[in-house]
Design a protein around this motif. Structure first.
Motif, PDB file in Angstrom:
ATOM      1  N   ASP A   1       0.860  -1.195   0.000  1.00 24.99           N
ATOM      2  CA  ASP A   1       0.000   0.000   0.000  1.00 24.99           C
ATOM      3  C   ASP A   1       0.888   1.233   0.000  1.00 24.99           C
ATOM      4  OD1 ASP A   1      -2.232   1.631   0.179  1.00 24.99           O
ATOM      5  OD2 ASP A   1      -2.610   1.221   2.297  1.00 24.99           O
ATOM      6  N   ARG A   2       0.437   2.263  -0.680  1.00 28.04           N
ATOM      7  CA  ARG A   2       1.097   3.567  -0.646  1.00 28.04           C
ATOM      8  C   ARG A   2       0.028   4.611  -0.413  1.00 28.04           C
ATOM      9  NH1 ARG A   2       5.692   6.828  -3.424  1.00 28.04           N
ATOM     10  NH2 ARG A   2       4.736   8.889  -3.475  1.00 28.04           N
ATOM     11  N   ARG A   3       0.278   5.491   0.556  1.00 29.76           N
ATOM     12  CA  ARG A   3      -0.657   6.581   0.855  1.00 29.76           C
ATOM     13  C   ARG A   3       0.070   7.904   0.698  1.00 29.76           C
ATOM     14  NH1 ARG A   3      -1.896   3.509   6.089  1.00 29.76           N
ATOM     15  NH2 ARG A   3      -2.470   1.581   5.086  1.00 29.76           N
ATOM     16  N   ASP A   4      -0.476   8.745  -0.165  1.00 28.23           N
ATOM     17  CA  ASP A   4       0.083  10.078  -0.371  1.00 28.23           C
ATOM     18  C   ASP A   4      -0.722  11.082   0.434  1.00 28.23           C
ATOM     19  OD1 ASP A   4       2.187   9.664  -2.482  1.00 28.23           O
ATOM     20  OD2 ASP A   4       0.461   8.767  -3.491  1.00 28.23           O
ATOM     21  N   PHE A   5      -0.037  12.063   0.997  1.00 24.77           N
ATOM     22  CA  PHE A   5      -0.676  13.156   1.724  1.00 24.77           C
ATOM     23  C   PHE A   5       0.167  14.389   1.469  1.00 24.77           C
ATOM     24  CE2 PHE A   5       1.578  10.169   4.505  1.00 24.77           C
ATOM     25  CZ  PHE A   5       2.646  10.935   4.937  1.00 24.77           C
ATOM     26  N   PRO A   6      -0.346  15.576   1.769  1.00 22.27           N
ATOM     27  CA  PRO A   6       0.429  16.790   1.489  1.00 22.27           C
ATOM     28  C   PRO A   6       1.839  16.723   2.093  1.00 22.27           C
ATOM     29  CG  PRO A   6      -1.811  17.368   2.089  1.00 22.27           C
ATOM     30  CD  PRO A   6      -1.670  15.887   2.337  1.00 22.27           C
ATOM     31  N   ARG A   7       2.833  16.958   1.258  1.00 22.51           N
ATOM     32  CA  ARG A   7       4.239  17.002   1.646  1.00 22.51           C
ATOM     33  C   ARG A   7       4.790  15.679   2.164  1.00 22.51           C
ATOM     34  NH1 ARG A   7       2.900  22.385   4.205  1.00 22.51           N
ATOM     35  NH2 ARG A   7       3.393  23.884   2.591  1.00 22.51           N
ATOM     36  N   GLY A   8       4.220  14.562   1.688  1.00 21.70           N
ATOM     37  CA  GLY A   8       4.781  13.282   2.104  1.00 21.70           C
ATOM     38  C   GLY A   8       3.999  12.084   1.606  1.00 21.70           C
ATOM     39  N   HIS A   9       4.528  10.913   1.951  1.00 23.72           N
ATOM     40  CA  HIS A   9       3.843   9.670   1.610  1.00 23.72           C
ATOM     41  C   HIS A   9       4.318   8.556   2.536  1.00 23.72           C
ATOM     42  CE1 HIS A   9       7.564   9.404  -0.821  1.00 23.72           C
ATOM     43  NE2 HIS A   9       7.460   8.104  -0.607  1.00 23.72           N
TER      44      HIS A   9
ATOM     45  N   GLY B   1       6.320   0.208   7.941  1.00 21.77           N
ATOM     46  CA  GLY B   1       6.072   1.402   7.150  1.00 21.77           C
ATOM     47  C   GLY B   1       7.340   2.194   6.906  1.00 21.77           C
ATOM     48  N   LYS B   2       7.434   2.751   5.721  1.00 12.68           N
ATOM     49  CA  LYS B   2       8.500   3.702   5.388  1.00 12.68           C
ATOM     50  C   LYS B   2       7.810   5.013   5.051  1.00 12.68           C
ATOM     51  CE  LYS B   2      12.166   4.806   2.102  1.00 12.68           C
ATOM     52  NZ  LYS B   2      12.763   4.456   0.795  1.00 12.68           N
ATOM     53  N   ALA B   3       7.994   6.001   5.931  1.00  6.49           N
ATOM     54  CA  ALA B   3       7.362   7.305   5.737  1.00  6.49           C
ATOM     55  C   ALA B   3       8.405   8.311   5.270  1.00  6.49           C
ATOM     56  CB  ALA B   3       6.727   7.777   7.043  1.00  6.49           C
ATOM     57  N   THR B   4       8.040   9.089   4.275  1.00  9.38           N
ATOM     58  CA  THR B   4       8.895  10.167   3.785  1.00  9.38           C
ATOM     59  C   THR B   4       8.143  11.471   3.964  1.00  9.38           C
ATOM     60  OG1 THR B   4       9.893   8.677   2.154  1.00  9.38           O
ATOM     61  CG2 THR B   4      10.167  11.063   1.799  1.00  9.38           C
ATOM     62  N   PHE B   5       8.726  12.367   4.753  1.00  5.20           N
ATOM     63  CA  PHE B   5       8.124  13.669   5.048  1.00  5.20           C
ATOM     64  C   PHE B   5       9.016  14.753   4.459  1.00  5.20           C
ATOM     65  CE2 PHE B   5       7.285  10.807   8.686  1.00  5.20           C
ATOM     66  CZ  PHE B   5       5.913  10.699   8.567  1.00  5.20           C
TER      67      PHE B   5
END
Length: 118
Positions: free
Chosen positions: A12-20, A32-36
């Motif tokens: 799964d990949r979730r995109d949100f403002p300024r990150g995913h 999870g691997k979060a990129t902010f």
């Protein structure tokens, strides 16, 4: 045989403002691997998606790169950076510090619900 998956091919990949967030599900582990990106803040980028005032997900994290500040509901704060391992219990805000992305690996099962509309 061991269960093996690559974060390069997330479930799964979730995109949100300024990150995913990229999520891999294995028996007994949600990873999870979060990129902010610089300028990301939970209360500005994810609050509307989550529908809560603060992040209510438990995080067991490891910071790969960048820096993040975490403020708990009680007002206590801490900053994490590369090589830091941390636990953030439900009821916190967080934001990127500086001008480089912050990449966090999360080993807590709750990350499977992060940035998912509730």
């Amino acid at each position: 045989m061991a269960d093996i998956k690559s974060i390069e091919k997330p479930d799964d990949r979730r995109d949100f403002p300024r990150g995913h967030l990229e999520v891999v599900n294995l028996p007994g582990l949600v990873f999870g691997k979060a990129t902010f990106e610089p300028g990301w803040r939970w209360t500005e980028s994810v609050r509307e998606i989550a529908g809560t005032d603060l992040c209510e997900v438990h995080h067991n994290g490891y910071v790969v790169e960048g820096r993040m500040r975490i403020r708990m509901r009680d007002g206590s704060e801490g900053e994490v950076g590369p090589g830091d391992v941390f636990v953030a219990t439900p009821g916190h805000d967080a934001w990127v510090v500086g001008d480089e992305p912050c990449v966090v690996f999360d080993f807590a099962g709750g990350i499977g619900e992060y940035a998912r509309s509730g």
